[in-house]
Design a protein around this motif. Sequence first.
Motif, mmCIF file in Angstrom:
data_model
loop_
_atom_site.group_PDB
_atom_site.id
_atom_site.type_symbol
_atom_site.label_atom_id
_atom_site.label_comp_id
_atom_site.label_asym_id
_atom_site.label_seq_id
_atom_site.Cartn_x
_atom_site.Cartn_y
_atom_site.Cartn_z
ATOM 1 N N ASN A 1 0.830 -1.211 0.000
ATOM 2 C CA ASN A 1 0.000 0.000 0.000
ATOM 3 C C ASN A 1 0.859 1.253 0.000
ATOM 4 O OD1 ASN A 1 -2.435 -1.393 -0.022
ATOM 5 N ND2 ASN A 1 -2.539 -1.491 2.206
ATOM 6 N N ASP A 2 1.918 1.252 0.808
ATOM 7 C CA ASP A 2 2.831 2.387 0.868
ATOM 8 C C ASP A 2 3.530 2.588 -0.475
ATOM 9 O OD1 ASP A 2 3.977 4.520 2.380
ATOM 10 O OD2 ASP A 2 5.803 3.323 2.653
ATOM 11 N N PHE A 3 3.983 1.488 -1.091
ATOM 12 C CA PHE A 3 4.630 1.567 -2.400
ATOM 13 C C PHE A 3 3.670 2.131 -3.441
ATOM 14 C CE2 PHE A 3 8.397 -1.668 -2.416
ATOM 15 C CZ PHE A 3 8.963 -1.023 -1.336
ATOM 16 N N ALA A 4 2.407 1.747 -3.375
ATOM 17 C CA ALA A 4 1.417 2.267 -4.321
ATOM 18 C C ALA A 4 1.230 3.767 -4.123
ATOM 19 C CB ALA A 4 0.092 1.538 -4.161
ATOM 20 N N ASN A 5 1.104 4.195 -2.877
ATOM 21 C CA ASN A 5 0.903 5.612 -2.574
ATOM 22 C C ASN A 5 2.094 6.476 -2.957
ATOM 23 O OD1 ASN A 5 -1.663 5.172 -1.525
ATOM 24 N ND2 ASN A 5 -0.888 4.852 0.545
ATOM 25 N N LYS A 6 3.288 5.922 -2.827
ATOM 26 C CA LYS A 6 4.514 6.685 -3.103
ATOM 27 C C LYS A 6 5.037 6.467 -4.522
ATOM 28 C CE LYS A 6 5.884 6.951 1.698
ATOM 29 N NZ LYS A 6 6.842 6.544 2.715
ATOM 30 N N LYS A 7 4.255 5.792 -5.355
ATOM 31 C CA LYS A 7 4.592 5.534 -6.761
ATOM 32 C C LYS A 7 5.812 4.634 -6.951
ATOM 33 C CE LYS A 7 1.319 8.334 -8.051
ATOM 34 N NZ LYS A 7 0.011 7.780 -8.279
ATOM 35 N N VAL A 8 6.177 3.877 -5.907
ATOM 36 C CA VAL A 8 7.296 2.944 -6.008
ATOM 37 C C VAL A 8 6.960 1.816 -6.977
ATOM 38 C CG1 VAL A 8 8.828 1.374 -4.740
ATOM 39 C CG2 VAL A 8 8.088 3.504 -3.670
ATOM 40 N N LEU A 9 5.718 1.382 -6.995
ATOM 41 C CA LEU A 9 5.314 0.311 -7.908
ATOM 42 C C LEU A 9 5.528 0.728 -9.359
ATOM 43 C CD1 LEU A 9 2.008 -0.918 -6.222
ATOM 44 C CD2 LEU A 9 4.336 -1.806 -5.918
ATOM 45 N N ASP A 10 5.163 1.964 -9.678
ATOM 46 C CA ASP A 10 5.383 2.485 -11.029
ATOM 47 C C ASP A 10 6.873 2.536 -11.349
ATOM 48 O OD1 ASP A 10 2.629 2.860 -11.310
ATOM 49 O OD2 ASP A 10 2.738 4.944 -10.641
ATOM 50 N N PHE A 11 7.657 3.019 -10.398
ATOM 51 C CA PHE A 11 9.109 3.105 -10.573
ATOM 52 C C PHE A 11 9.708 1.726 -10.843
ATOM 53 C CE2 PHE A 11 13.311 2.736 -8.570
ATOM 54 C CZ PHE A 11 14.032 3.655 -9.323
ATOM 55 N N LEU A 12 9.308 0.749 -10.049
ATOM 56 C CA LEU A 12 9.847 -0.607 -10.230
ATOM 57 C C LEU A 12 9.455 -1.184 -11.590
ATOM 58 C CD1 LEU A 12 9.204 -2.052 -6.664
ATOM 59 C CD2 LEU A 12 11.409 -1.357 -7.638
ATOM 60 N N ILE B 1 18.983 -3.228 -5.046
ATOM 61 C CA ILE B 1 17.564 -2.948 -5.292
ATOM 62 C C ILE B 1 16.935 -2.272 -4.084
ATOM 63 C CG2 ILE B 1 15.302 -4.015 -5.706
ATOM 64 C CD1 ILE B 1 16.866 -6.177 -7.340
ATOM 65 N N LEU B 2 17.192 -2.786 -2.890
ATOM 66 C CA LEU B 2 16.624 -2.184 -1.681
ATOM 67 C C LEU B 2 17.153 -0.768 -1.467
ATOM 68 C CD1 LEU B 2 16.587 -5.225 0.761
ATOM 69 C CD2 LEU B 2 14.689 -4.268 -0.552
ATOM 70 N N ALA B 3 18.424 -0.541 -1.737
ATOM 71 C CA ALA B 3 18.997 0.801 -1.603
ATOM 72 C C ALA B 3 18.370 1.755 -2.621
ATOM 73 C CB ALA B 3 20.510 0.749 -1.767
ATOM 74 N N THR B 4 18.123 1.261 -3.813
ATOM 75 C CA THR B 4 17.494 2.077 -4.850
ATOM 76 C C THR B 4 16.069 2.454 -4.452
ATOM 77 O OG1 THR B 4 18.856 1.051 -6.561
ATOM 78 C CG2 THR B 4 16.837 2.144 -7.294
ATOM 79 N N ILE B 5 15.348 1.520 -3.885
ATOM 80 C CA ILE B 5 13.993 1.811 -3.398
ATOM 81 C C ILE B 5 14.056 2.865 -2.296
ATOM 82 C CG2 ILE B 5 12.001 0.851 -2.156
ATOM 83 C CD1 ILE B 5 12.548 -1.802 -3.702
ATOM 84 N N GLU B 6 14.981 2.697 -1.361
ATOM 85 C CA GLU B 6 15.149 3.682 -0.275
ATOM 86 C C GLU B 6 15.433 5.071 -0.849
ATOM 87 O OE1 GLU B 6 15.319 3.840 3.204
ATOM 88 O OE2 GLU B 6 14.359 1.881 3.260
ATOM 89 N N ASP B 7 16.358 5.143 -1.798
ATOM 90 C CA ASP B 7 16.706 6.420 -2.413
ATOM 91 C C ASP B 7 15.511 7.055 -3.109
ATOM 92 O OD1 ASP B 7 19.318 6.094 -1.517
ATOM 93 O OD2 ASP B 7 20.090 5.455 -3.480
ATOM 94 N N PHE B 8 14.731 6.238 -3.803
ATOM 95 C CA PHE B 8 13.545 6.743 -4.497
ATOM 96 C C PHE B 8 12.549 7.313 -3.491
ATOM 97 C CE2 PHE B 8 9.266 6.224 -6.198
ATOM 98 C CZ PHE B 8 9.378 6.903 -7.408
ATOM 99 N N ILE B 9 12.297 6.597 -2.424
ATOM 100 C CA ILE B 9 11.348 7.060 -1.399
ATOM 101 C C ILE B 9 11.837 8.346 -0.765
ATOM 102 C CG2 ILE B 9 10.355 6.512 0.862
ATOM 103 C CD1 ILE B 9 10.244 3.545 -0.096
ATOM 104 N N LYS B 10 13.118 8.407 -0.425
ATOM 105 C CA LYS B 10 13.684 9.614 0.187
ATOM 106 C C LYS B 10 13.580 10.816 -0.765
ATOM 107 C CE LYS B 10 16.882 7.313 3.282
ATOM 108 N NZ LYS B 10 18.278 6.958 3.535
ATOM 109 N N ALA B 11 13.882 10.594 -2.034
ATOM 110 C CA ALA B 11 13.822 11.677 -3.007
ATOM 111 C C ALA B 11 12.396 12.198 -3.182
ATOM 112 C CB ALA B 11 14.384 11.210 -4.347
ATOM 113 N N ARG B 12 11.418 11.292 -3.113
ATOM 114 C CA ARG B 12 10.015 11.682 -3.273
ATOM 115 C C ARG B 12 9.481 12.404 -2.042
ATOM 116 N NH1 ARG B 12 6.847 11.087 -7.639
ATOM 117 N NH2 ARG B 12 5.144 10.552 -6.291
ATOM 118 N N SER B 13 10.095 12.166 -0.881
ATOM 119 C CA SER B 13 9.581 12.822 0.318
ATOM 120 C C SER B 13 10.209 14.190 0.557
ATOM 121 C CB SER B 13 9.728 11.941 1.557
ATOM 122 O OG SER B 13 10.857 11.178 1.602
ATOM 123 N N ASN B 14 11.189 14.538 -0.231
ATOM 124 C CA ASN B 14 11.811 15.883 -0.084
ATOM 125 C C ASN B 14 11.107 16.915 -0.910
ATOM 126 O OD1 ASN B 14 13.734 14.955 1.682
ATOM 127 N ND2 ASN B 14 15.181 14.490 0.053
#
Length: 72
Positions: A33-44, A59-72
Amino acid sequence: MSDDLFEKKAEFISWCIEMYASSKSLNGRDVANDFANKKVLDFLGDHFEVLHTQGKSYILATIEDFIKARSN
């Protein structure tokens, strides 16, 4: 998109959700649900061709970086 590619992307995204949830001691459903809300699913899905060839830690580091970049 072919059915085979769709299935491979779905399996990869599912794996990412479960690996991320496990690494953070979270529930897979909550992470999905969090990935869907933060567009991580689209990114992946959009970056499947490159990401699925990488290792788990990358892969996990890339996901972390994507989430951090989207929250700034």
